[in-house]
Design an enzyme around this catalytic site. Structure first.
Site, mmCIF file in Angstrom:
data_model
loop_
_atom_site.group_PDB
_atom_site.id
_atom_site.type_symbol
_atom_site.label_atom_id
_atom_site.label_comp_id
_atom_site.label_asym_id
_atom_site.label_seq_id
_atom_site.Cartn_x
_atom_site.Cartn_y
_atom_site.Cartn_z
ATOM 1 C CE LYS A 17 -4.285 -1.869 1.877
ATOM 2 N NZ LYS A 17 -3.978 -3.248 1.511
ATOM 3 C CD GLU A 50 -4.890 5.232 3.302
ATOM 4 O OE1 GLU A 50 -6.104 5.038 3.498
ATOM 5 O OE2 GLU A 50 -4.309 4.901 2.267
ATOM 6 C CG HIS A 97 -12.440 -2.099 7.787
ATOM 7 N ND1 HIS A 97 -12.708 -0.774 7.544
ATOM 8 C CD2 HIS A 97 -11.935 -2.157 9.048
ATOM 9 C CE1 HIS A 97 -12.360 -0.060 8.605
ATOM 10 N NE2 HIS A 97 -11.895 -0.867 9.528
ATOM 11 C CD GLU A 103 -11.054 -2.104 -3.011
ATOM 12 O OE1 GLU A 103 -10.809 -1.562 -1.908
ATOM 13 O OE2 GLU A 103 -11.407 -3.288 -3.123
ATOM 14 C CD GLU A 133 -7.136 -2.248 -0.711
ATOM 15 O OE1 GLU A 133 -6.099 -2.325 -0.036
ATOM 16 O OE2 GLU A 133 -8.136 -2.929 -0.478
ATOM 17 C CG ASN A 186 -8.384 -5.566 -4.055
ATOM 18 O OD1 ASN A 186 -7.627 -5.836 -3.128
ATOM 19 N ND2 ASN A 186 -9.485 -4.865 -3.880
ATOM 20 N NE ARG A 234 -7.792 -10.321 -4.046
ATOM 21 C CZ ARG A 234 -8.942 -9.789 -3.644
ATOM 22 N NH1 ARG A 234 -10.024 -9.950 -4.402
ATOM 23 N NH2 ARG A 234 -9.033 -9.093 -2.537
#
Length: 793
Positions: free
Chosen positions: A180, A265, A300, A340, A356, A358, A360
Site C-alpha cells: 500500500k 491514513e 471493513h 478502489e 488500493e 486488488n 485479482r
C-alpha cells in the site's frame, strides 16, 4: 523463492479421481505445450448474457487445453464453469479438510490433494507443491482465484519460471500494488488522487505514533501494507487508542500476510467505497467495465454490493473510470484488476481518493457481469492466452440495468456476528446453484450434508440479482433473500434482509460506510427482543414449529389437499381419526384429549415447555407453560415435499417449506420453515426451533448436565471454534469487568473474549496455539467480593 522439483513422486492413488486423472498419473506427464490446439469458442449465456459478436471478434487464437485452479470454494467452482463452457479441462486441488468430495474438486476433470493439513498454510498456500501438481498434470496455466496465492508475486513468478501461464497480472504489478505504501507513491506520480497519510518505510513505533499525532491527525486508519479484506485494519479515534490498535493490527497482519508493516491514513468519515473494474491486455489496450458501490461494510468486510454506483454525475463516473485505467497502466498492468476509491461524501466537489488496487478477480465480480453481459473469467483466460480484449472500445462496453450481490456468511448476527461452524443439513437457494443466469444467480461451493469448518472463510454463497432498474433489483434481492433456505448453521440472512429493507437503501447514493454505525438499532438482530409484539410473534412461530413436529411424529407428512379454500373461505380439516394423538377417539371427551409436552431449546441452551392438545378434527391447541401467551389453535397439513399449510385460530392461513433433522446423539429434533411466495412479505417469513426429542435414546440422555462450577465463579467459554493466539492474564490475577482475558483467531480474524465481571482468575484451561471447540471452557473467574462476604458471614 520457490524451489521447483520437476520430477517428484505422484500423489498416491487414493488422492486421484476420474479416469483422466488416473491416465495422467500412469503417463507421468511433463509440462509439454504440444497438446495445445487452436479452437474457436462461441459465447454462451450459461454464465452471462455476453454479446456473441463482441466475443467472436476477439481474435481466434490459441486457448489452453488444461488449467489448474489454485483455490477452493465458490471461486474454484466459478472458474471451472467457464472453463467447462470453453472446452478447457480443469485440475482442482483440495486440502484434507475439504476432501475429494468437495464441490470444487468434484466439478473438475482431475483433483489432487495438496499438503498434509487443513489450514491454508498446510494446503492452499503451498505454492511449490501446487506448481509440481500443475506440471505433472499437464496443465498449461494456473488460475489463482482470489485470496490464498492470488496476490503473491513470488508464486506468480514461479509459475512463469516453470513455463506455465499465470492467469493474472505480472509479478511486478502485483508487487507494486501489493504494498500500500509503494502503490500510493506510484499513484501520486501518475496524478491519481490519494488519501493524505503516512506511507513511509520507517516502522518504528515511536515514529508511527509521532506521525499519527502530529501529521495525520485523528481519526485515522491503520492499514496493513500487504493487507486486504479488512484484515490488519483498525480505526483509531484518539491518541490513547493508537498503540493498542497498532499492536492488534500488526498481529493480525502477521497472521494473515506474514508481514507487520502498516500505513497510516486520514480516516474519511462516512465515505462511499466505489471501485472500478479494469481489464488490460498485452497489446496495450485497457478499459474499465464500469464501477461498483461497496459501501455497505462491517469491520471493513463488504456485505452488499451494487453496480453501477447510483447517483453519480456522468462526468464523475467517467473520471473514476479513466483514473482507474491510469492507475493500472502506471504499473504496466495486465488481466483483471480492481481499483478502489473512497468518495468523500462531505465534500462539495465530488472529491475521491485512491484507496488500493486488488490485483485479482474480486468476490463481487458477478454484478459487473450482470450489467455488462460479459464473462470476466473468459476475459481473463483470453488475455492470459495472448489475445486482445474482447472489447477494446471503451464506449462499446454495455451497462444495462442494475445488479446487487449479497454475501451470505455462516455467522450469528444475534451474537455480534461470531463466525459459525457446523453441519449444513439443508440447503436450497432460490436459484439453481452455479448455473449462471441473467436474473437470479447463486455462486456457492456449499451443498447439503457439508460441514462448515474453522479453517476457511465462513462465506456460504453469493446471491446475485439483476433487474432493469435499481428499485426493481433491490426488490428482487429482498424477495430472494427471503426465499433462501439454509439450515444447520446460523447465517446473516436476517441481517441482510433488514439492511436491504431499510429506508436508506431506497435512496440512491445514500448508503455509505457509516450505514451500520448510524442505523445499528434498526438492523440489529435480537433473538431476545422484549415487548408484547415480539413475544407474540416468537410464540406464534414456535407454535407453528411445534405443529410441524407433531405432524412428523404422527406420520402425517404426505397428506393430500389443502387446509384453506380461498374461494369459499372455509377451513378444510384433514386430521386422521386414527392418529394416536387425536382426541376425538379418546374416552372422556374434552378432558380425555391427548396432551403432549414439548420442550424447546433456545440458542443459550435454556428450555421452555409447551403443551399441545389434540383436537377431534386433527388440529392442536398449543399453550406455553410460562402462562404469558394466549392459547393458539393450529390446524396443519404437510405434503410429501415438505410444504406445510397451517390455519391459526380458524382465520389466518400461512404456508411454509419445512425441513427437519433428528440428532439421535444429542436427543434433539430441529425444525426449520420458510414462508412460500405468498407469505414472503410477512414479517414472520421464517421459523427455526430445536426440541428435545420426545423419544430420546439412552446415549443422548446421559451427560447433558451443565458443567459444574463453584458458587460465585463464572466460566469463560469459547464463543466459537478457533485457535488461542494470546492470553492476557495469568492464574491468580485480578481482572475488572470487560478486561480482555483471551484472544482467539477464527475464520482468519482476531476475536477478543472479555471478563463478564470482575474477580480473580482461578483457572486457565487453554494454551496459546491450542485449537478449541465452541463452548470450551477457557478460564474460570471467581467473584472475590462474594467470597469475602461469605467468609465474613
Amino acid at each position: 523463492m520457490f524451489l521447483l522439483r520437476r520430477q517428484v513422486l505422484l500423489p498416491s492413488r487414493r488422492h486421484l479421481r476420474h479416469p483422466v486423472a488416473a491416465a495422467t498419473a500412469a503417463g507421468r506427464p511433463t509440462c509439454s505445450r504440444a497438446r495445445t490446439r487452436t479452437r474457436t469458442f462461441a459465447s454462451s449465456a450459461s454464465e452471462s448474457t455476453a454479446d456473441a459478436t463482441s466475443i467472436q471478434t476477439a481474435a481466434t487464437k490459441q486457448l489452453f487445453d488444461k488449467v489448474l485452479i489454485a483455490n477452493r470454494g465458490e471461486i474454484g467452482c466459478r472458474v471451472i464453469r467457464t472453463c467447462r463452457r470453453l472446452g478447457i479441462r480443469t485440475v482442482a486441488v483440495y486440502s484434507n479438510a475439504d476432501g475429494p468430495s468437495s464441490l470444487h474438486a468434484s466439478m473438475a476433470d482431475e483433483a489432487y490433494q495438496v499438503g498434509v493439513g487443513p489450514s491454508p498454510a498446510e494446503s492452499y498456500l503451498r505454492g511449490e507443491e501446487i506448481l509440481d501438481l500443475a506440471l505433472r498434470s499437464g496443465a498449461q496455466a494456473i488460475h489463482p482465484g482470489y485470496g490464498f496465492l492470488s496476490e503473491n508475486s513470488t508464486f506468480a513468478a514461479g509459475v512463469s519460471d516453470s513455463d506455465l501461464t499465470f492467469i493474472g497480472p505480472p509479478p511486478s504489478a502485483i508487487l507494486a500494488m501489493g504494498s500500500k505504501s509503494h502503490s500510493k507513491a506510484i499513484m501520486e506520480e501518475a496524478s491519481v488522487p490519494c488519501t493524505p497519510g503516512y506511507h513511509q518505510a520507517d516502522q518504528d513505533v515511536e515514529r508511527l505514533l509521532h506521525e499519527a499525532v502530529n501529521n495525520v491527525g485523528f481519526p485515522l486508519l491503520i492499514k496493513a501494507t500487504m493487507g486486504g479484506g479488512g484484515k490488519g485494519m483498525r480505526i483509531v479515534w484518539s491518541e490513547k487508542e493508537f498503540l493498542p490498535a497498532l499492536e492488534s493490527a500488526k498481529s493480525e497482519s502477521q497472521s494473515a500476510f506474514g508481514d507487520t508493516n502498516v500505513i497510516l491514513e486520514k480516516y474519511l468519515v462516512d465515505p462511499r467505497h466505489i471501485e472500478v473494474q479494469v481489464m488490460c491486455d498485452t497489446h496495450g489496450n485497457g478499459v474499465y467495465l464500469h464501477e461498483r458501490d461497496c459501501s455497505l461494510q462491517r469491520r471493513h468486510q463488504k456485505i452488499i454490493e451494487e453496480a453501477p454506483a447510483s447517483d453519480l454525475p456522468d462526468h464523475v463516473r467517467t473520471d473514476l473510470g479513466e483514473k482507474a485505467v491510469m492507475a493500472a497502466k502506471a504499473v504496466n498492468y495486465v488481466n483483471a484488476g480492481t481499483v478502489e476509491f473512497l468518495f468523500d461524501t462531505k465534500s462539495s466537489d465530488n472529491a475521491f481518493y485512491f484507496c488500493e488496487m486488488n490485483t485479482r478477480l474480486q468476490v463481487e465480480h458477478p454484478i459487473t457481469e450482470m450489467i455488462t453481459g460479459q464473462d470476466l473469467v473468459e476475459w481473463q483466460l483470453r488475455i492470459a492466452a495472448g489475445q486482445e480484449l474482447p472489447i477494446t472500445d471503451q464506449n462499446a462496453i454495455p451497462c444495462v440495468g442494475h445488479s446487487f450481490e449479497a454475501r451470505i456468511y455462516a455467522e450469528n448476527p444475534a451474537k455480534d456476528f461470531l463466525p459459525a461452524t457446523g453441519h449444513i443439513w439443508y440447503h436450497k437457494p432460490p436459484a439453481e446453484p452455479n448455473s449462471g443466469g441473467t436474473d437470479v444467480r447463486v455462486d456457492t461451493a456449499i451443498k447439503t450434508s457439508q460441514d462448515i469448518t474453522v479453517h476457511y472463510d465462513p462465506m456460504i454463497s453469493k446471491l446475485i440479482v439483476h433487474a432493469p432498474d435499481r428499485a426493481q433489483a433491490l426488490e428482487k434481492l429482498i424477495a430472494n433473500l427471503k426465499k433462501y433456505q439454509l439450515a444447520g448453521v446460523p447465517s446473516n440472512i436476517p441481517f441482510l434482509i433488514k439492511c436491504a429493507e431499510h429506508q436508506t437503501f431506497d435512496i440512491m447514493g445514500a448508503v455509505n460506510t457509516g450505514f451500520l454505525e448510524h442505523h445499528a438499532e434498526d438492523v440489529r438482530i435480537d433473538m431476545d427482543a422484549e415487548g408484547t409484539d415480539a413475544r407474540k410473534n416468537r410464540s406464534l412461530m414456535e407454535s407453528i414449529a411445534s405443529t410441524a413436529l407433531l405432524l412428523l411424529l404422527e406420520n402425517r407428512k404426505g397428506t393430500v389437499g389443502t387446509l384453506f379454500n380461498s374461494k369459499s373461505n372455509e377451513v378444510k380439516h384433514i386430521g386422521s381419526p386414527w392418529s394416536s394423538f387425536s382426541g376425538s377417539w379418546r374416552i372422556g371427551g374434552v378432558e380425555g384429549r391427548h396432551s403432549r409436552t414439548l420442550t424447546l431449546i433456545d440458542e443459550n441452551d435454556e428450555e421452555r415447555t409447551l403443551n399441545a392438545i389434540s383436537n377431534r378434527d386433527g388440529s392442536f391447541d398449543v399453550l406455553f407453560n410460562d402462562g404469558d401467551d394466549d392459547m393458539l389453535t393450529i390446524d396443519g397439513c404437510m405434503a410429501s415435499n415438505g410444504i406445510m399449510d397451517v390455519v391459526i385460530n380458524g382465520t389466518r392461513h400461512m404456508s411454509f417449506q419445512v425441513a427437519s433433522r433428528e440428532d439421535a446423539v444429542n436427543g434433539t429434533i430441529s425444525i426449520r420453515g420458510w414462508a412460500t411466495a405468498d407469505d414472503a412479505n410477512d414479517a414472520n417469513y421464517t421459523f427455526s426451533a430445536q426440541f428435545r426429542h420426545p423419544y430420546p435414546s439412552a446415549s443422548s440422555a446421559e451427560g447433558r448436565g451443565a458443567a459444574s462450577v463453584s458458587a460465585g465463579s463464572r466460566l469463560i467459554r469459547a464463543p466459537m471454534p478457533g485457535k488461542i493466539i494470546r492470553l492476557n492474564v495469568e492464574e491468580g490475577e485480578l481482572v475488572a469487568s470487560n478486561d480482555i482475558v483471551v484472544v482467539m483467531e477464527a475464520m482468519k480474524m482476531e476475536h477478543t473474549i472479555s471478563a463478564p465481571s470482575g474477580g480473580q482468575v482461578v483457572e486457565i484451561d487453554c494454551a496459546v496455539g491450542e485449537i478449541v471447540n465452541d463452548g470450551s471452557v477457557l478460564a474460570v473467574i471467581k467473584d472475590v467480593a462474594a467470597e469475602e462476604g461469605s467468609d465474613a458471614a
